[in-house]
Motif scaffolding. Structure first.
Motif, short mmCIF file in Angstrom:
data_model
loop_
_atom_site.label_atom_id
_atom_site.label_comp_id
_atom_site.label_asym_id
_atom_site.label_seq_id
_atom_site.Cartn_x
_atom_site.Cartn_y
_atom_site.Cartn_z
N ASN A 185 0.85 -1.18 0.00
CA ASN A 185 0.00 0.00 0.00
C ASN A 185 0.89 1.24 0.00
O ASN A 185 1.57 1.52 0.99
CB ASN A 185 -0.91 0.00 1.23
CG ASN A 185 -1.69 1.30 1.36
OD1 ASN A 185 -2.15 1.84 0.37
ND2 ASN A 185 -1.81 1.81 2.58
N ARG A 224 -2.60 7.17 -0.18
CA ARG A 224 -3.75 7.73 -0.86
C ARG A 224 -3.57 9.23 -1.06
O ARG A 224 -2.84 9.89 -0.33
CB ARG A 224 -5.04 7.45 -0.07
CG ARG A 224 -5.10 8.11 1.29
CD ARG A 224 -6.42 7.82 1.98
NE ARG A 224 -6.56 8.61 3.20
CZ ARG A 224 -7.70 8.74 3.89
NH1 ARG A 224 -8.78 8.10 3.47
NH2 ARG A 224 -7.76 9.48 4.98
N TYR A 270 -10.67 10.30 -1.90
CA TYR A 270 -9.29 9.82 -1.89
C TYR A 270 -9.13 8.68 -2.87
O TYR A 270 -9.98 7.80 -2.96
CB TYR A 270 -8.90 9.34 -0.49
CG TYR A 270 -8.77 10.45 0.52
CD1 TYR A 270 -7.60 11.19 0.61
CD2 TYR A 270 -9.81 10.74 1.40
CE1 TYR A 270 -7.46 12.21 1.55
CE2 TYR A 270 -9.69 11.76 2.34
CZ TYR A 270 -8.51 12.49 2.41
OH TYR A 270 -8.39 13.49 3.33
N SER A 307 -6.59 5.61 -3.61
CA SER A 307 -5.49 4.83 -3.04
C SER A 307 -4.64 4.24 -4.16
O SER A 307 -5.12 4.02 -5.28
CB SER A 307 -6.04 3.71 -2.16
OG SER A 307 -6.75 4.24 -1.07
N THR A 325 -1.73 1.12 -5.02
CA THR A 325 -1.11 -0.14 -4.62
C THR A 325 -0.02 -0.50 -5.61
O THR A 325 -0.18 -0.33 -6.82
CB THR A 325 -2.16 -1.26 -4.58
OG1 THR A 325 -3.19 -0.91 -3.64
CG2 THR A 325 -1.54 -2.58 -4.16
N ASP A 362 -1.37 7.89 4.42
CA ASP A 362 -1.88 6.53 4.66
C ASP A 362 -3.41 6.54 4.70
O ASP A 362 -4.01 7.53 5.07
CB ASP A 362 -1.35 5.99 5.98
CG ASP A 362 0.13 5.59 5.84
OD1 ASP A 362 0.53 5.19 4.73
OD2 ASP A 362 0.86 5.70 6.83
#
Length: 255
Positions: A102, A105, A215, A217, A219, A255
């Motif tokens: 991760n 974001r 937001y 995110s 990956t 985060d």
């Protein structure tokens, strides 16, 4: 005796050169395909990885829609960094290795050019009024733009602002348009992209109000077809490490 001395000297030079060649051969390069919103943080993290490992990282940035197109066929990339929906689709097609990280974001921000009065974006109602009062609204056709389309419809002002809305394929073009503006242009984009242009005549007014903030995110995952699978995995793991995380946070990726 002189012959032996010359022979030993030649051997020493050979070994030194061989050692140098081994070091050069040991350095590898991985290719990374990434969404553009995390560009500042990813560049800083990649530089830290290169310094720590001695390996190279070459990054190509694209919007999420373009990233999907790039990954539709065969790829020579080693790592992909994308929103979860893209990663899920690639995983379902068996395009990715098992490792994931991760990255963080990014929220949506509001921008104007330096020196103009700042629009009020402190609340949803204030944002709505500022949008209606603006000479033009500028945003992209990627993740941010898709969200803005829906937000304008929810605010019931889509029809009123449609004629003064300009769309671009990527965030960079949005920022350049706002910087070159002559009136009350309001730009929207990833906060990280806006911060990237703060020394070029762009001002971050602030994030969207919390009630309507969105937001995205991101990956990271190695590609199953990577030419450097071990190094690709090492890089992905590094992106969520204690070394890389502060670099992302400093660039607006949280985060």
């Amino acid at each position: 005796m002189h012959y032996i001395s010359r022979l030993l000297k030649s051997l020493a030079i050979f070994l030194a050169l061989a050692g140098g060649c081994t070091g050069a051969a040991g350095a590898a390069e991985i290719r990374v395909l990434s969404a553009g919103a995390i560009e500042p943080g990813l560049k800083a993290a990649a530089a830290a990885f290169e310094k720590q490992t001695g390996h190279g990282v070459r990054i190509t940035f694209n919007t999420a829609p373009e990233l999907r197109k790039r990954m539709a066929g065969p790829s020579d990339f080693d790592v992909v960094i994308a929103p979860p929906a893209v990663v899920t689709d690639l995983a379902a097609a068996s395009r990715l290795a098992e490792v994931r990280a991760n990255v963080g974001r990014v929220g949506v921000g509001v921008a104007v050019r330096e020196g103009v009065p700042l629009p009020d974006v402190a609340s949803v109602q204030a944002l709505r009024a500022s949008m209606l009062a603006a000479d033009s609204l500028v945003f992209n056709r990627a993740s941010t733009g898709i969200y803005l389309e829906g937000l304008l419809q929810k605010m019931d002002i889509n029809a009123q602002v449609e004629g003064k809305t300009t769309r671009y394929s990527d965030g960079a073009a949005v920022m350049e348009h706002v910087i070159r503006g002559k009136g009350r242009e309001i730009g929207f984009g990833a906060t990280t992209e806006i911060l990237l242009y703060r020394d070029k005549g762009l001002k971050l007014v602030g994030p969207l109000p919390a009630d309507v903030q969105n937001y995205t995110s991101y990956t990271a995952a190695p590609l199953a077809s990577s030419r450097q699978p071990a190094l690709a995995q090492e890089f992905v793991v590094f992106l969520s490490s204690a070394v890389a995380k502060p670099l992302f946070v400093a660039a607006g990726v949280t985060d």
